[in-house]
Motif scaffolding. Structure first.
Motif, PDB file in Angstrom:
ATOM      1  N   ARG A 155      -3.031  -4.218   0.560  1.00 47.51           N
ATOM      2  CA  ARG A 155      -3.506  -5.067   1.661  1.00 47.51           C
ATOM      3  C   ARG A 155      -3.380  -6.564   1.345  1.00 47.51           C
ATOM      4  O   ARG A 155      -4.117  -7.399   1.843  1.00 47.51           O
ATOM      5  CB  ARG A 155      -4.945  -4.708   2.045  1.00 47.51           C
ATOM      6  CG  ARG A 155      -5.109  -3.244   2.451  1.00 47.51           C
ATOM      7  CD  ARG A 155      -6.490  -2.922   2.938  1.00 47.51           C
ATOM      8  NE  ARG A 155      -6.650  -1.487   3.162  1.00 47.51           N
ATOM      9  CZ  ARG A 155      -6.255  -0.842   4.257  1.00 47.51           C
ATOM     10  NH1 ARG A 155      -5.692  -1.522   5.236  1.00 47.51           N
ATOM     11  NH2 ARG A 155      -6.434   0.471   4.381  1.00 47.51           N
ATOM     12  N   PHE A 204       1.789  -3.480   1.854  1.00 50.27           N
ATOM     13  CA  PHE A 204       2.416  -2.871   3.026  1.00 50.27           C
ATOM     14  C   PHE A 204       1.799  -3.420   4.308  1.00 50.27           C
ATOM     15  O   PHE A 204       2.308  -3.181   5.397  1.00 50.27           O
ATOM     16  CB  PHE A 204       2.275  -1.348   2.960  1.00 50.27           C
ATOM     17  CG  PHE A 204       3.061  -0.709   1.853  1.00 50.27           C
ATOM     18  CD1 PHE A 204       4.398  -0.381   2.026  1.00 50.27           C
ATOM     19  CD2 PHE A 204       2.471  -0.463   0.619  1.00 50.27           C
ATOM     20  CE1 PHE A 204       5.134   0.199   0.995  1.00 50.27           C
ATOM     21  CE2 PHE A 204       3.190   0.106  -0.421  1.00 50.27           C
ATOM     22  CZ  PHE A 204       4.528   0.436  -0.229  1.00 50.27           C
ATOM     23  N   SER A 205       0.704  -4.145   4.161  1.00 46.95           N
ATOM     24  CA  SER A 205       0.085  -4.845   5.287  1.00 46.95           C
ATOM     25  C   SER A 205      -0.459  -6.170   4.772  1.00 46.95           C
ATOM     26  O   SER A 205      -0.577  -6.380   3.561  1.00 46.95           O
ATOM     27  CB  SER A 205      -1.057  -4.009   5.897  1.00 46.95           C
ATOM     28  OG  SER A 205      -2.123  -3.857   4.964  1.00 46.95           O
ATOM     29  N   GLU A 229       3.029   5.707  -2.303  1.00 45.58           N
ATOM     30  CA  GLU A 229       2.960   4.295  -1.939  1.00 45.58           C
ATOM     31  C   GLU A 229       1.526   3.925  -1.562  1.00 45.58           C
ATOM     32  O   GLU A 229       0.930   4.521  -0.665  1.00 45.58           O
ATOM     33  CB  GLU A 229       3.924   3.989  -0.794  1.00 45.58           C
ATOM     34  CG  GLU A 229       5.375   4.197  -1.201  1.00 45.58           C
ATOM     35  CD  GLU A 229       6.356   3.757  -0.131  1.00 45.58           C
ATOM     36  OE1 GLU A 229       5.981   3.787   1.065  1.00 45.58           O
ATOM     37  OE2 GLU A 229       7.491   3.374  -0.481  1.00 45.58           O
ATOM     38  N   SER A 238       3.114  -8.727   3.191  1.00 42.25           N
ATOM     39  CA  SER A 238       3.881  -7.549   3.599  1.00 42.25           C
ATOM     40  C   SER A 238       5.370  -7.833   3.804  1.00 42.25           C
ATOM     41  O   SER A 238       6.216  -7.006   3.448  1.00 42.25           O
ATOM     42  CB  SER A 238       3.290  -6.936   4.872  1.00 42.25           C
ATOM     43  OG  SER A 238       3.284  -7.869   5.933  1.00 42.25           O
ATOM     44  N   ASP A 247      -1.090   0.846  -0.457  1.00 39.61           N
ATOM     45  CA  ASP A 247      -1.168  -0.482   0.156  1.00 39.61           C
ATOM     46  C   ASP A 247      -2.283  -1.303  -0.491  1.00 39.61           C
ATOM     47  O   ASP A 247      -3.448  -0.918  -0.446  1.00 39.61           O
ATOM     48  CB  ASP A 247      -1.445  -0.320   1.659  1.00 39.61           C
ATOM     49  CG  ASP A 247      -1.434  -1.639   2.409  1.00 39.61           C
ATOM     50  OD1 ASP A 247      -1.058  -2.676   1.816  1.00 39.61           O
ATOM     51  OD2 ASP A 247      -1.786  -1.631   3.600  1.00 39.61           O
TER      52      ASP A 247
END
Length: 372
Positions: free
Chosen positions: A62, A21-22, A58, A26, A60
């Motif tokens: 990274r 998500f990052s 969810e 992403s 992340d």
């Protein structure tokens, strides 16, 4: 980072979605986790799994393997019944080791490296594997593009790229082709002029680039220095990143992927009608969606949400009709599915054909691979 897509009361079915998500993954991961969200929303609209709504957690990663390991541990601590994702193979391998150790089923969405499901019997995937797409693209180059020579451009930081290159090279040579050059690069390097200067000296029929979004920059640099070889890639090109970073300027090329909105099956066209939203649909989105529906199907057949029974039901899956094709799992948790070939024509991605696994049965079926 932990995100809950919505708030639920007790008696929910907790499922983790592990994606980037990052970080650098992403953008390319977006379609996959969006597909998972669509699947969860649809199942909840139907009444949930065994009468319980899904609570999607969810996590992340990274965009790193270590982040994926941490996220998987968070999923275990959250008492999820299953993990969906990650997307990149190196991320999935790291998460799979945690899931296997905890006895939690994991369904990778679009991680094609053969090692992902070899981690253990709790690990599955909804996409085909690299040995299949590497062999299929070699066959396509020889039979459809009439290629006799090829050069390969490989990202030495990616097991995905190296593994696919190995399979393609072996298969291409077995089919009578010749390999001219094997050129190495590193993901996110400043430019590719040095590599292309080497390749323009040989002028191969095919330029095989088993990379990700950076492949677009490599193709444009090849054209800039006068290379006329036809660019050929794999599912790493099937992202919005690839087209945003130059793929929309590529005049001609071909790549393999898992699905196209032009596939004319009932499930595929239903998905397009419901979810396309006037945008070009990337294959990772229906893969994420299929992972959710496959898990729900297994739970329904098992009549249980216990991880061990879910695993057993997944192993027994035969003929599940997904958007991206029919799923029947091998002993390793891999589905045998068709591969889609996309043609890039003046920056536009166009469905060309599908290649079924049985089409390769008379060729190099013993070829093996290692990936991302």
């Amino acid at each position: 980072m932990l995100l809950r897509t919505s708030s639920f009361a007790a008696e929910t079915v907790k499922i983790a979605s592990i994606h980037g998500f990052s970080g650098i993954a992403s953008v390319s991961n977006r379609a996959s986790y969006t597909g998972v969200r669509l699947g969860v929303e649809e199942i909840n609209q139907r009444g949930g799994i065994l009468g319980h709504p899904i609570e999607l957690i969810e996590l992340d990663n990274r965009s790193t393997p270590i982040g994926s390991k941490i996220a998987a541990k968070q999923a275990v601590e959250a008492n999820v019944v299953a993990i969906l994702g990650p997307s990149w193979s190196s991320h999935s391998i790291a998460a799979a080791k945690v899931a296997q150790g905890a006895g939690i089923p994991m369904i990778a969405t679009d991680s094609t490296h053969e090692k992902v499901t070899r981690v253990g019997d709790y690990i599955f995937r909804v996409c085909y594997t690299d040995p299949f797409q590497g062999r299929a693209m070699a066959r396509f180059a020889v039979s459809e593009l009439k290629a006799k020579t090829a050069s390969v451009v490989v990202d030495t930081t990616s097991d995905y790229s190296i593994g696919l290159a190995d399979v393609f090279l072996e298969s291409f040579k077995q089919l009578g082709g010749r390999i001219d050059k094997y050129v190495k690069y590193k993901y996110q390097q400043d430019n590719y002029r040095k590599e292309m200067d080497v390749l323009r000296q040989v002028e191969s029929d095919i330029l095989f680039i088993p990379g990700h979004d950076e492949s677009a920059a490599i193709i444009l640099e090849a054209v800039k220095v006068g290379i006329k070889s036809i660019p050929l890639g794999c599912d790493g090109w099937s992202t919005s990143d690839f087209f945003a970073k130059g793929g929309n300027k590529v005049s001609l090329g071909y790549y393999s992927t898992h699905w196209s909105e032009d596939v004319q099956t009932t499930k595929s066209q239903e998905f397009v009608k419901l979810y396309k939203n006037n945008q070009y649909a990337l294959s990772s989105e229906p893969l994420g969606y299929d992972a959710v529906l496959l898990l729900a199907d297994a739970a329904t057949r098992a009549m249980s949400l216990e991880p061990e029974k879910l695993k057993a039901a997944l192993q027994e899956t035969v003929g599940f009709q997904g958007v991206t094709g029919e799923v029947s799992f091998s002993e390793f948790g891999d589905p045998l599915k068709p591969m889609v070939v996309i043609k890039i024509d003046e920056g536009e991605a166009q469905f060309l054909k599908s290649i079924a696994p049985e089409a390769l049965e008379d060729t190099e079926t013993s070829t093996k691979v290692e990936k991302n």
